[in-house]
Motif scaffolding. Structure first.
Motif, PDB file in Angstrom:
ATOM      1  N   TYR A  64      22.688-102.607  20.157  1.00  0.00           N
ATOM      2  CA  TYR A  64      22.926-103.025  21.536  1.00  0.00           C
ATOM      3  C   TYR A  64      23.243-101.815  22.415  1.00  0.00           C
ATOM      4  O   TYR A  64      22.707-101.664  23.510  1.00  0.00           O
ATOM      5  N   TRP A 106      16.235-115.533  23.834  1.00  0.00           N
ATOM      6  CA  TRP A 106      17.185-115.404  24.941  1.00  0.00           C
ATOM      7  C   TRP A 106      17.268-116.710  25.708  1.00  0.00           C
ATOM      8  O   TRP A 106      16.251-117.305  26.046  1.00  0.00           O
ATOM      9  N   ASN A 109      21.788-115.359  29.620  1.00  0.00           N
ATOM     10  CA  ASN A 109      22.277-114.026  29.255  1.00  0.00           C
ATOM     11  C   ASN A 109      22.759-113.935  27.812  1.00  0.00           C
ATOM     12  O   ASN A 109      23.474-112.999  27.462  1.00  0.00           O
ATOM     13  N   VAL A 110      22.398-114.899  26.988  1.00  0.00           N
ATOM     14  CA  VAL A 110      22.824-114.915  25.590  1.00  0.00           C
ATOM     15  C   VAL A 110      21.600-115.101  24.694  1.00  0.00           C
ATOM     16  O   VAL A 110      20.766-115.965  24.943  1.00  0.00           O
ATOM     17  N   SER A 111      21.516-114.270  23.672  1.00  0.00           N
ATOM     18  CA  SER A 111      20.422-114.427  22.709  1.00  0.00           C
ATOM     19  C   SER A 111      20.990-114.945  21.401  1.00  0.00           C
ATOM     20  O   SER A 111      22.139-114.699  21.062  1.00  0.00           O
ATOM     21  N   GLU A 112      20.162-115.674  20.693  1.00  0.00           N
ATOM     22  CA  GLU A 112      20.501-116.152  19.358  1.00  0.00           C
ATOM     23  C   GLU A 112      19.380-115.728  18.434  1.00  0.00           C
ATOM     24  O   GLU A 112      18.214-115.688  18.835  1.00  0.00           O
ATOM     25  N   THR A 125      24.714-114.100  17.638  1.00  0.00           N
ATOM     26  CA  THR A 125      24.537-114.249  19.081  1.00  0.00           C
ATOM     27  C   THR A 125      24.856-112.895  19.701  1.00  0.00           C
ATOM     28  O   THR A 125      25.719-112.161  19.222  1.00  0.00           O
ATOM     29  N   LEU A 126      24.123-112.586  20.746  1.00  0.00           N
ATOM     30  CA  LEU A 126      24.286-111.327  21.458  1.00  0.00           C
ATOM     31  C   LEU A 126      24.213-111.627  22.942  1.00  0.00           C
ATOM     32  O   LEU A 126      23.255-112.238  23.403  1.00  0.00           O
ATOM     33  N   SER A 127      25.255-111.242  23.670  1.00  0.00           N
ATOM     34  CA  SER A 127      25.231-111.474  25.109  1.00  0.00           C
ATOM     35  C   SER A 127      24.775-110.198  25.813  1.00  0.00           C
ATOM     36  O   SER A 127      24.847-109.109  25.251  1.00  0.00           O
ATOM     37  N   SER A 128      24.313-110.341  27.044  1.00  0.00           N
ATOM     38  CA  SER A 128      23.882-109.173  27.793  1.00  0.00           C
ATOM     39  C   SER A 128      25.058-108.266  28.134  1.00  0.00           C
ATOM     40  O   SER A 128      24.872-107.120  28.520  1.00  0.00           O
ATOM     41  N   GLU A 129      26.283-108.764  27.968  1.00  0.00           N
ATOM     42  CA  GLU A 129      27.480-107.946  28.179  1.00  0.00           C
ATOM     43  C   GLU A 129      27.881-107.196  26.919  1.00  0.00           C
ATOM     44  O   GLU A 129      28.852-106.448  26.921  1.00  0.00           O
ATOM     45  N   GLU A 131      28.641-108.625  23.796  1.00  0.00           N
ATOM     46  CA  GLU A 131      29.436-109.372  22.829  1.00  0.00           C
ATOM     47  C   GLU A 131      28.534-109.832  21.692  1.00  0.00           C
ATOM     48  O   GLU A 131      27.512-110.479  21.912  1.00  0.00           O
TER      49      GLU A 131
END
Length: 139
Positions: A64, A106, A109-112, A125-129, A131
């Motif tokens: 990331y 996506w 703003n959250v990908s799984e 899970t990966l957020s655009s911020e 996390e």
């Protein structure tokens, strides 16, 4: 002769009592050892899985950070892509060592997605911020 029979009988009784009290004649002792071995094996397997889960999270954190840096450079050069557009499955896979990215989707703003590492599959899970959360797919 009676004295020898009495001593032999007493000796046999003593041996039988000793075996009964120590449980040497019982199969339960072996079963307990097998259960202890299985418990230790289960604990070790769980610890290995937990360690792999932590390693996957670290790999995703590093990937990331790398992609975010590239995205910031692209944004500074006037790119109109969003982070979700820029962070694709192939782009993320380029930044992962020894792990196979199976899927990445996506939603806002959250990908799984799912990732395979050391023969185990994990959901993440990966957020655009930035996390990141990782769980074992079998849980």
């Amino acid at each position: 002769m009676k004295k020898k029979v009495f001593v032999v009988g007493l000796l046999i009784s003593f041996i039988i009592m000793l075996l009964v009290l120590t449980g040497c004649s019982s199969n339960d002792n072996n079963n307990n050892t097998d259960n202890d071995s299985n418990d230790i094996y289960d604990q070790a397997s769980s610890a290995n899985s937990d360690l792999a889960q932590i390693e996957v999270k670290e790999k995703l954190d590093i990937a990331y950070t790398s992609i975010q840096s590239e995205f910031l450079v692209e944004s500074a050069l006037g790119s109109s892509l969003t982070f979700a557009d820029y962070c694709t499955q192939s782009k993320l896979q380029e930044n992962l060592d020894n792990a196979i990215l199976n899927s990445l989707v996506w939603n806002d703003n959250v990908s799984e997605g799912t990732i395979t590492y050391n023969g185990e599959t994990f959901s993440f899970t990966l957020s655009s911020e930035g996390e990141v959360s990782v769980t074992n797919s079998e849980e």
